[in-house]
Design a protein around this motif. Structure first.
Motif, mmCIF file in Angstrom:
data_model
loop_
_atom_site.group_PDB
_atom_site.id
_atom_site.type_symbol
_atom_site.label_atom_id
_atom_site.label_comp_id
_atom_site.label_asym_id
_atom_site.label_seq_id
_atom_site.Cartn_x
_atom_site.Cartn_y
_atom_site.Cartn_z
ATOM 1 N N SER A 311 0.819 -1.209 0.000
ATOM 2 C CA SER A 311 0.000 0.000 0.000
ATOM 3 C C SER A 311 0.854 1.261 0.000
ATOM 4 O O SER A 311 2.078 1.213 0.215
ATOM 5 C CB SER A 311 -0.900 0.005 1.234
ATOM 6 O OG SER A 311 -0.113 0.148 2.416
ATOM 7 N N ALA A 312 0.194 2.409 -0.179
ATOM 8 C CA ALA A 312 0.910 3.686 -0.115
ATOM 9 C C ALA A 312 1.529 3.889 1.260
ATOM 10 O O ALA A 312 2.646 4.401 1.375
ATOM 11 C CB ALA A 312 -0.052 4.827 -0.443
ATOM 12 N N LYS A 313 0.828 3.474 2.292
ATOM 13 C CA LYS A 313 1.358 3.621 3.646
ATOM 14 C C LYS A 313 2.567 2.718 3.867
ATOM 15 O O LYS A 313 3.587 3.133 4.438
ATOM 16 C CB LYS A 313 0.268 3.300 4.676
ATOM 17 C CG LYS A 313 0.705 3.523 6.115
ATOM 18 C CD LYS A 313 -0.452 3.290 7.081
ATOM 19 C CE LYS A 313 -0.016 3.530 8.521
ATOM 20 N NZ LYS A 313 -1.149 3.306 9.473
ATOM 21 N N ASP A 314 2.484 1.479 3.407
ATOM 22 C CA ASP A 314 3.609 0.549 3.536
ATOM 23 C C ASP A 314 4.815 1.034 2.736
ATOM 24 O O ASP A 314 5.964 0.823 3.131
ATOM 25 C CB ASP A 314 3.187 -0.839 3.061
ATOM 26 C CG ASP A 314 4.267 -1.888 3.295
ATOM 27 O OD1 ASP A 314 4.369 -2.364 4.429
ATOM 28 O OD2 ASP A 314 5.006 -2.190 2.347
ATOM 29 N N ASN A 315 4.559 1.712 1.641
ATOM 30 C CA ASN A 315 5.617 2.215 0.774
ATOM 31 C C ASN A 315 6.524 3.223 1.491
ATOM 32 O O ASN A 315 7.697 3.372 1.128
ATOM 33 C CB ASN A 315 4.985 2.867 -0.466
ATOM 34 C CG ASN A 315 6.000 3.511 -1.377
ATOM 35 O OD1 ASN A 315 6.891 2.856 -1.901
ATOM 36 N ND2 ASN A 315 5.872 4.813 -1.580
#
Length: 330
Positions: A311-315
């Motif tokens: 996800s964008a957050k994990d990125n």
């Protein structure tokens, strides 16, 4: 299950070779394509058998098309702005790496996605490659005991598209950096050594992870490696696993017996490989590299409004680890 309709921004070499065919193979329909050229957009639609709409303006496409998600495969310098435009248009987004050039830019996109309530997935296809999914399954199962260490190699001719070490890390080696996090969790200490001669790059990196796993990585970008190569060797309490060139996983299980191990047939290797068949056509590579798997995952996330693995957050953490590695190199 209803067909997923996707719009696209970009139709360059990587998109046309890997992403579009994988989307079709994963069962989605190409609804519209936007590039800087109407002629190129129309040609891409024709090439992939779609009767969708062609655009030469991405903003106009986002305004006019109602779709399940947007796939962005553009130049790295353009991708962050394009993803933010998709988010403002309330569209779910898949974007090829990198998303943001550093952790701060990645965090800006993640915050915007969270506020808009849309799915944003980053294209780290190695998480969806069968060999690394099988390795992850082995790690999580604990069948060989606890992971103790790993060795990773990634070698590629990056000279045509990487002019310095930051570009090499964030346009090429970033896939292996994200794979480290996927397999072993978060790194807490990084040290490294680098030698750069023109556009030829050699990096040796040592890492310690939160769970006390230690690892070493050899990354090289040199014209010698026109034959791209990668491998991951993981040592467990009771054996090891070796992932070679995305198509062979060897799992070695050590055995204990009353006699010395070389006196008997007590130890065991299990080798996983894909089938070889002319029936696979060109699709075998798309599956083994993880492109079809990641697009199938994005489609499922769009249909169910669930958070992607990448996800964008994990990125944010992947970009932060890239920056940590670059800062450590001496």
């Amino acid at each position: 299950m209803k067909t997923t309709h996707l719009c696209f921004i970009g139709a360059g070499f990587h998109a046309s070779t890997n992403i579009y065919p994988s989307v079709v193979e994963a069962g989605a329909e190409i609804q519209a394509i936007a590039t800087r050229s109407m002629e190129r957009s129309e040609a891409a639609l024709l090439r992939f058998g779609s009767n969708g709409q062609a655009y030469d303006n991405a903003q106009l496409m986002l305004q006019q098309e109602i779709c399940d998600g947007v796939v962005v495969v553009a130049q790295p310098v353009d991708q962050t702005a394009l993803v933010l435009e998709c988010i403002r248009a309330s569209k779910n987004v898949y974007v090829d790496k990198p998303l943001g050039w550093n952790a701060a830019e990645a965090a800006t996109v993640a915050k915007a996605a969270e506020q808009a309530g849309v799915v944003v997935m980053v294209g780290f296809m190695k998480r969806y490659a069968p060999i690394y999914m099988k390795l992850k399954e082995l790690i999580d199962s604990g069948s060989l005991g606890k992971v103790r260490s790993f060795q990773m190699k990634f070698a590629v001719d990056s000279t045509p598209f990487c002019k310095d070490e930051e570009q090499f890390m964030k346009l090429a080696a970033i896939h292996m950096v994200d794979l480290m996090r996927y397999l072993f969790g978060e790194a807490i200490r990084v040290t490294g050594t680098t030698v750069k001669d023109g556009e030829h790059i050699n990096q040796s990196i040592s890492l310690v992870f939160e769970n006390n796993v230690v690892g070493s990585a050899y990354f090289t970008g040199m014209s010698a490696w026109s034959r791209e190569s990668e491998s991951v060797l993981v040592t467990f309490d009771n054996g090891f696993a070796s992932a070679e060139e995305i198509n062979t996983l060897t799992v070695h299980q050590s055995r204990s017996s009353t006699s010395l191990p070389w006196k008997s047939l007590e130890e065991q290797d299990t080798i996983y490989t894909p089938s070889g068949s002319p029936m696979s056509g060109a699709y075998r590579d798309l599956y083994l590299r993880g492109f079809v798997g990641e697009m199938a995952h994005f489609i499922a996330c769009c249909q169910n409004q669930t958070v992607p693995h990448s996800s964008a957050k994990d990125n944010i953490a992947t970009m932060a680890l890239c920056d940590s590695i670059l800062s450590s190199l001496k």
